[in-house]
Design a protein around this motif. Sequence first.
Motif, PDB file in Angstrom:
ATOM      1  N   PRO A 138       0.790  -1.114   0.136  1.00  0.00           N
ATOM      2  CA  PRO A 138      -0.018   0.176   0.042  1.00  0.00           C
ATOM      3  C   PRO A 138       0.974   1.349  -0.192  1.00  0.00           C
ATOM      4  CG  PRO A 138      -0.578  -1.527   1.637  1.00  0.00           C
ATOM      5  CD  PRO A 138       0.427  -1.896   0.957  1.00  0.00           C
ATOM      6  N   ARG A 139       0.214   2.323  -0.469  1.00  0.00           N
ATOM      7  CA  ARG A 139       0.915   3.649  -0.735  1.00  0.00           C
ATOM      8  C   ARG A 139       1.429   3.977   0.912  1.00  0.00           C
ATOM      9  NH1 ARG A 139       4.635   6.498  -3.326  1.00  0.00           N
ATOM     10  NH2 ARG A 139       4.586   8.526  -2.716  1.00  0.00           N
ATOM     11  N   ALA A 140       0.547   3.784   1.702  1.00  0.00           N
ATOM     12  CA  ALA A 140       1.044   4.362   3.263  1.00  0.00           C
ATOM     13  C   ALA A 140       2.119   3.561   3.794  1.00  0.00           C
ATOM     14  CB  ALA A 140      -0.225   3.876   4.064  1.00  0.00           C
ATOM     15  N   THR A 141       2.191   2.385   3.218  1.00  0.00           N
ATOM     16  CA  THR A 141       3.524   1.708   3.610  1.00  0.00           C
ATOM     17  C   THR A 141       4.701   2.053   3.213  1.00  0.00           C
ATOM     18  OG1 THR A 141       2.137  -0.461   3.703  1.00  0.00           O
ATOM     19  CG2 THR A 141       4.349  -0.878   3.997  1.00  0.00           C
ATOM     20  N   GLN A 142       4.826   2.711   1.866  1.00  0.00           N
ATOM     21  CA  GLN A 142       5.844   3.140   1.167  1.00  0.00           C
ATOM     22  C   GLN A 142       6.313   4.814   1.768  1.00  0.00           C
ATOM     23  OE1 GLN A 142       5.676   2.450  -3.048  1.00  0.00           O
ATOM     24  NE2 GLN A 142       4.284   0.882  -2.694  1.00  0.00           N
ATOM     25  N   GLU A 143       5.579   5.171   2.546  1.00  0.00           N
ATOM     26  CA  GLU A 143       5.800   6.889   2.841  1.00  0.00           C
ATOM     27  C   GLU A 143       7.176   7.009   3.741  1.00  0.00           C
ATOM     28  OE1 GLU A 143       2.531   8.294   4.931  1.00  0.00           O
ATOM     29  OE2 GLU A 143       0.969   8.530   3.266  1.00  0.00           O
ATOM     30  N   THR A 144       7.408   5.631   4.468  1.00  0.00           N
ATOM     31  CA  THR A 144       8.732   5.717   5.315  1.00  0.00           C
ATOM     32  C   THR A 144       9.873   6.071   4.281  1.00  0.00           C
ATOM     33  OG1 THR A 144       8.638   3.291   5.483  1.00  0.00           O
ATOM     34  CG2 THR A 144       7.709   4.807   7.281  1.00  0.00           C
ATOM     35  N   LEU A 145       9.786   5.264   3.155  1.00  0.00           N
ATOM     36  CA  LEU A 145      10.990   5.140   2.214  1.00  0.00           C
ATOM     37  C   LEU A 145      10.891   6.346   1.346  1.00  0.00           C
ATOM     38  CD1 LEU A 145      10.425   1.518   0.564  1.00  0.00           C
ATOM     39  CD2 LEU A 145      12.293   2.242   2.050  1.00  0.00           C
ATOM     40  N   ASP A 146       9.871   7.156   1.235  1.00  0.00           N
ATOM     41  CA  ASP A 146       9.994   8.421   0.611  1.00  0.00           C
ATOM     42  C   ASP A 146      10.658   9.540   1.464  1.00  0.00           C
ATOM     43  OD1 ASP A 146       8.487   7.483  -1.421  1.00  0.00           O
ATOM     44  OD2 ASP A 146       6.739   8.035  -0.893  1.00  0.00           O
ATOM     45  N   LYS A 147      10.481   9.255   2.637  1.00  0.00           N
ATOM     46  CA  LYS A 147      11.046  10.125   3.847  1.00  0.00           C
ATOM     47  C   LYS A 147      12.382   9.805   3.731  1.00  0.00           C
ATOM     48  CE  LYS A 147       6.737  10.539   6.708  1.00  0.00           C
ATOM     49  NZ  LYS A 147       6.428  10.250   8.213  1.00  0.00           N
ATOM     50  N   PHE A 148      12.942   8.594   3.680  1.00  0.00           N
ATOM     51  CA  PHE A 148      14.419   8.364   3.713  1.00  0.00           C
ATOM     52  C   PHE A 148      15.013   8.874   2.544  1.00  0.00           C
ATOM     53  CE2 PHE A 148      17.837   5.748   2.255  1.00  0.00           C
ATOM     54  CZ  PHE A 148      18.433   5.664   3.379  1.00  0.00           C
ATOM     55  N   GLN A 149      14.309   8.824   1.345  1.00  0.00           N
ATOM     56  CA  GLN A 149      14.911   9.304   0.158  1.00  0.00           C
ATOM     57  C   GLN A 149      14.995  10.915   0.115  1.00  0.00           C
ATOM     58  OE1 GLN A 149      14.194   7.852  -4.243  1.00  0.00           O
ATOM     59  NE2 GLN A 149      12.735   9.667  -4.070  1.00  0.00           N
ATOM     60  N   ASN A 150      13.870  11.399   0.902  1.00  0.00           N
ATOM     61  CA  ASN A 150      13.946  12.961   0.887  1.00  0.00           C
ATOM     62  C   ASN A 150      15.442  13.259   1.842  1.00  0.00           C
ATOM     63  OD1 ASN A 150      11.818  13.135  -0.496  1.00  0.00           O
ATOM     64  ND2 ASN A 150      10.261  13.172   1.019  1.00  0.00           N
ATOM     65  N   ARG A 151      15.481  12.426   2.952  1.00  0.00           N
ATOM     66  CA  ARG A 151      16.601  12.775   3.762  1.00  0.00           C
ATOM     67  C   ARG A 151      17.994  12.635   2.900  1.00  0.00           C
ATOM     68  NH1 ARG A 151      18.460   9.062   8.701  1.00  0.00           N
ATOM     69  NH2 ARG A 151      20.109   9.950   9.353  1.00  0.00           N
ATOM     70  N   ALA A 152      17.987  11.762   2.153  1.00  0.00           N
ATOM     71  CA  ALA A 152      19.041  11.317   1.389  1.00  0.00           C
ATOM     72  C   ALA A 152      19.430  12.480   0.428  1.00  0.00           C
ATOM     73  CB  ALA A 152      19.069  10.137   0.566  1.00  0.00           C
ATOM     74  N   MET A 153      18.398  13.219  -0.234  1.00  0.00           N
ATOM     75  CA  MET A 153      18.352  14.032  -1.178  1.00  0.00           C
ATOM     76  C   MET A 153      19.058  15.471  -0.188  1.00  0.00           C
ATOM     77  SD  MET A 153      15.502  14.201  -3.824  1.00  0.00           S
ATOM     78  CE  MET A 153      13.948  14.209  -2.800  1.00  0.00           C
ATOM     79  N   ARG A 154      18.732  15.652   0.612  1.00  0.00           N
ATOM     80  CA  ARG A 154      19.089  16.843   1.507  1.00  0.00           C
ATOM     81  C   ARG A 154      20.655  16.626   2.065  1.00  0.00           C
ATOM     82  NH1 ARG A 154      14.759  19.751   3.344  1.00  0.00           N
ATOM     83  NH2 ARG A 154      12.813  18.658   3.386  1.00  0.00           N
ATOM     84  N   ILE A 155      21.179  15.598   2.247  1.00  0.00           N
ATOM     85  CA  ILE A 155      22.431  15.125   2.471  1.00  0.00           C
ATOM     86  C   ILE A 155      23.349  15.494   1.437  1.00  0.00           C
ATOM     87  CG2 ILE A 155      24.163  13.635   3.102  1.00  0.00           C
ATOM     88  CD1 ILE A 155      21.831  12.235   4.927  1.00  0.00           C
ATOM     89  N   ILE A 156      22.683  14.760   0.258  1.00  0.00           N
ATOM     90  CA  ILE A 156      23.422  14.990  -1.079  1.00  0.00           C
ATOM     91  C   ILE A 156      23.807  16.501  -1.433  1.00  0.00           C
ATOM     92  CG2 ILE A 156      23.765  14.586  -3.446  1.00  0.00           C
ATOM     93  CD1 ILE A 156      21.899  11.782  -2.847  1.00  0.00           C
ATOM     94  N   LEU A 157      22.549  17.330  -1.311  1.00  0.00           N
ATOM     95  CA  LEU A 157      22.723  18.691  -1.848  1.00  0.00           C
ATOM     96  C   LEU A 157      22.827  19.651  -0.756  1.00  0.00           C
ATOM     97  CD1 LEU A 157      19.169  18.472  -3.747  1.00  0.00           C
ATOM     98  CD2 LEU A 157      21.633  18.400  -4.653  1.00  0.00           C
TER      99      LEU A 157
END
Length: 319
Positions: free
Chosen positions: A279-298
């Motif tokens: 379900p989409r709600a299950t994948q939200e934690t992965l989206d948050k991790f990816q956003n955190r990784a983007m902040r670290i990269i940039l």
Amino acid sequence: MERILLNRFMYRLQDHLSPWLFGFHSQRSTHHCLVDLYSRISRDSMVAFIDLRSAFDVANKDIILDQLVDFGIKGNLLWWIRGYLSNRTSRVFFSGALSPLHSFHLGTPQCGVLSPFLFNILMHRLLTSLPDIPGTTITCYTNDICVHSTSPRDLQRFLDSFSVASSHCGIVISPDKSRIFTCCLPQAGPIFTIGGTVIPTCSQYRYLGAPVIWLVDPARPQDHPIVQDLLGRLQRRLTPLQWLTNNSSGISIPVVRTIYFAFIRSVVDYLSPALIQLPRATQETLDKFQNRAMRIILGCPMSTRIVNMQHSMSCIFLL
């Protein structure tokens, strides 16, 4: 020389091998096995994961040669393979002592370039001798066997045939390491045997490095075991990346991004056949991790909008 012969064999025989045979083929990777499995799993699924004991070490060279003859291989090429598999010896050097020579009458050479292909020839003989049972499919990646069915009777019938066929091919099954995956509770499911030995039942299994899990708690979808396991692995890989960006080594953003896609994002992509079914709600934690990784990269602060970071990442990719 082995690579030359391997290219010749692949050119002549690749299209003749069983379609359920994966591994060491072009366009037939572990990812294809996972896609095939996840696309079939339902609440009625029963999956047998069969483990082969010392698969490469006990491969019967006579059966391999016989199958090559059936494929039309003859002459010098067949004699070369016969010599390649015959009269093999080795010895062990340890702590300054050298053991006597030991002869091997079975198996394909460890780390040999031709060994995986020759083992596929043996598995082709095994797969083609199995019955065609509607609704029951088998996927073979070297010695990792996966059998899917929705009928307990058909699955047991297939396992009986697999046990007989593997015995004829000189392949040894390890029932204690094999598993039966079901979407119901293990205690409530039927009992399956192979070679007269009961196969343990489980509700989750790691197949080719990817978890196979069906049960989901609808009240807490974000705590799905696949996502929790994946987040733990990603976090361990993110720590070195975070150290690189915080260190004064002058590493550029494109380099950090390349490391992220090769070292971190590749893990997510490998598990994509399982993740897209959640379900989409299950994948939200992965989206948050990816956003955190983007902040670290940039190197962006928390106030930066996600859409702006995504735009910056895409611009770096174009550069």
